[in-house]
Design a protein around this motif. Structure first.
Motif, short mmCIF file in Angstrom:
data_model
loop_
_atom_site.label_atom_id
_atom_site.label_comp_id
_atom_site.label_asym_id
_atom_site.label_seq_id
_atom_site.Cartn_x
_atom_site.Cartn_y
_atom_site.Cartn_z
N ASP A 66 -0.19 -3.04 -2.58
CA ASP A 66 -1.14 -4.09 -2.22
C ASP A 66 -1.86 -4.62 -3.46
O ASP A 66 -2.02 -5.83 -3.63
CB ASP A 66 -2.15 -3.55 -1.20
CG ASP A 66 -3.09 -4.62 -0.70
OD1 ASP A 66 -2.59 -5.64 -0.17
OD2 ASP A 66 -4.32 -4.44 -0.82
N VAL A 67 -2.27 -3.73 -4.35
CA VAL A 67 -2.96 -4.14 -5.58
C VAL A 67 -2.00 -4.94 -6.47
O VAL A 67 -2.39 -5.96 -7.05
CB VAL A 67 -3.54 -2.92 -6.31
CG1 VAL A 67 -4.04 -3.29 -7.70
CG2 VAL A 67 -4.66 -2.29 -5.50
N ARG A 68 -0.76 -4.49 -6.57
CA ARG A 68 0.23 -5.22 -7.38
C ARG A 68 0.43 -6.63 -6.85
O ARG A 68 0.42 -7.60 -7.61
CB ARG A 68 1.56 -4.46 -7.39
CG ARG A 68 2.61 -5.10 -8.30
CD ARG A 68 3.96 -4.43 -8.19
NE ARG A 68 4.60 -4.87 -6.96
CZ ARG A 68 5.10 -4.06 -6.03
NH1 ARG A 68 5.04 -2.78 -6.17
NH2 ARG A 68 5.66 -4.55 -4.95
N SER A 103 -6.80 -8.81 -0.36
CA SER A 103 -6.47 -7.39 -0.47
C SER A 103 -6.71 -6.68 0.86
O SER A 103 -7.49 -7.15 1.70
CB SER A 103 -7.30 -6.71 -1.56
OG SER A 103 -8.64 -6.56 -1.14
#
Length: 163
Positions: A111-113, A123
């Motif tokens: 998710d962060v990527r 996010s």
């Protein structure tokens, strides 16, 4: 095999809209459970997926009865309604689902990527925090009306179908 993608620019406008869309799709699936049971027994399959940009409706099975199943889904979509109890149940399920995503390092890292790589992405933390603040039934009703008024449709039909 029939697949339609109901695309709306409304979904990605805010984290709240994404949550409202997820809630809408889950309630729609819940509402279809009983009426679509006979289709399942007749070996017709359907799936509603909350995609990033819209609702994906997939139906597959024998071609002579597939339009009836698709029409049932469209009828429930156009005449969408829900009870406060179902709304509460679905939002509680979403809270658990989002939390389970957040506690898994591999899904959180993905998710962060994607948040870094994709412009305008919300996010999972934003979604979870927004959901924990609470949603209103009125907000969901307003979102569904707006969603249905701003749709673009892409479709794919494969198999033994006539035009």
């Amino acid at each position: 095999y029939v697949r339609f993608h109901l695309i709306s620019p409304l979904i990605q406008q805010s984290a709240e809209n994404i949550i409202l869309f997820d809630t809408f799709v889950n309630i729609l699936s819940h509402n279809l459970g009983e009426p679509a049971y006979e289709a399942d027994v007749a070996q017709l399959e359907y799936k509603l997926v909350a995609g990033e940009y819209g609702l994906i409706i997939r139906v597959k099975g024998f071609n002579h009865k597939l339009p009836l199943l698709f029409q049932l889904i469209i009828d429930y979509l156009s005449d969408f309604s829900f009870t406060p109890a179902v709304f509460e149940m679905i939002t509680e399920q979403l809270k658990k689902t989002y939390y389970n995503i957040l506690i898994k390092p591999e899904t959180l890292a993905k998710d962060v990527r994607l948040l870094i790589l994709e412009h305008g992405r919300w996010s999972m933390i934003d979604k979870y925090q927004t959901l924990m603040k609470g949603l209103s039934i009125e907000a969901l009703s307003a979102f569904v009306s707006a969603f249905k008024s701003q749709l673009f449709v892409e479709g794919l039909v494969q198999g033994n179908f006539t035009s």
